[in-house]
Design an enzyme around this catalytic site. Sequence first.
Site, mmCIF file in Angstrom:
data_model
loop_
_atom_site.group_PDB
_atom_site.id
_atom_site.type_symbol
_atom_site.label_atom_id
_atom_site.label_comp_id
_atom_site.label_asym_id
_atom_site.label_seq_id
_atom_site.Cartn_x
_atom_site.Cartn_y
_atom_site.Cartn_z
ATOM 1 N N HIS A 98 -5.883 2.010 -4.438
ATOM 2 C CA HIS A 98 -4.867 1.497 -3.511
ATOM 3 C C HIS A 98 -4.443 0.084 -3.886
ATOM 4 C CE1 HIS A 98 -7.816 -0.814 -0.670
ATOM 5 N NE2 HIS A 98 -8.307 -0.760 -1.882
ATOM 6 N N CYS A 116 0.812 -1.225 0.000
ATOM 7 C CA CYS A 116 0.000 0.000 0.000
ATOM 8 C C CYS A 116 0.843 1.272 0.000
ATOM 9 C CB CYS A 116 -0.969 -0.007 1.185
ATOM 10 S SG CYS A 116 -0.217 0.166 2.819
ATOM 11 N N HIS A 131 -2.639 1.401 6.794
ATOM 12 C CA HIS A 131 -3.003 1.300 5.379
ATOM 13 C C HIS A 131 -3.216 2.687 4.782
ATOM 14 C CE1 HIS A 131 -4.238 -0.865 1.814
ATOM 15 N NE2 HIS A 131 -5.216 -0.003 1.665
#
Length: 344
Positions: free
Chosen positions: A320, A259, A308
């Site tokens: 993402h 990520c 994240h």
Amino acid sequence: MASHRRPKQPSRTRVTVLTTAAAAAVALSAQAANAAPGEKPSKDEVKAKVDALYEQAEQATEKYNGAKEKQEKLQKEISTVQDNVARGQEELNELREGLGSMASAQYRSGGIDPSVQLFLSSDPDDYLDKASTLDQLSAQQVDALTKIQDKQRELAQQRAEATDKLKDLATTREELGKKKEEVQSKLGEAQKLLNSLTAAEKAALAEEEARATRSSAERVDLGDAKPASGRAMAAFQAAQSKIGSPYVYGASGPSSFDCSGLTSWAFAQAGVGIPRISQDQANAGTRIYNQSDLMVGDLVIFYGDLHHVGFYAGNGQVLHAPRSGTVVRYESIGNMPYQFGVRI
């Protein structure tokens, strides 16, 4: 990390969307305690536990990334200090050679002055401490010996600094290895659970994932949201060019990403350097707490421990790299626990 799509719930008592790995583990333990001995968990129960393991893996991945970044930084710092020590030793040798030349000149003119003999001793500091002897030194000699003393102190400090950094590097490498093992362990547990499913259950899960990837590959209506800036839009467009690239823990492009690897790589393509890990990216700009204030290209931070990150894409969508087993794609911002946005 955990899947970002809520599984269908067969009853109200079934675990709902996971917000933390700990909550999932407690809930699943309770289910296991209430289940009949030997009863095989359902597909949804397996998926929930796999999702929790993936989330734990991503948490460990960001810590792995942090340790890896620290290791690279320490290696550069150690190299710089060692180069400085080498140059300093050369300078010290030149200063000592200068004193040797001075002694040779005095010898040729009739003998070495006792003060010069002391210059060449192994402990010039002790010599300078003897104030009565200072009267025997010329200004040139005092200056030469003072420079040697200063250079010796500087080298001692630099060598001590290098030793400390080498110890820190060893500790960081050990941490890096542990985090790598932790990630691999979580991913291995998840794979073992998935392997326990029947062929039909595996096919059903694979179809769910394929639908998510297909819908992401199609043209997504991002609305008419404005970009946060020209560079933010350039970074977002760089990330868009990687839709379909696989998630790989610790990867930062150009063919695979985790990520924070995706966001840091994308901003680098726009000429903007941001930190490598999500927790540091959370502090890299102005925080945006109201989702209605987000603009295209803003970073979006999820989960209480900030493990994240993705790009705000407009119209309630994020772009993402979700987790292991997925690819870079769009998803609804509501699929994860939003914390805040960050405008770089």
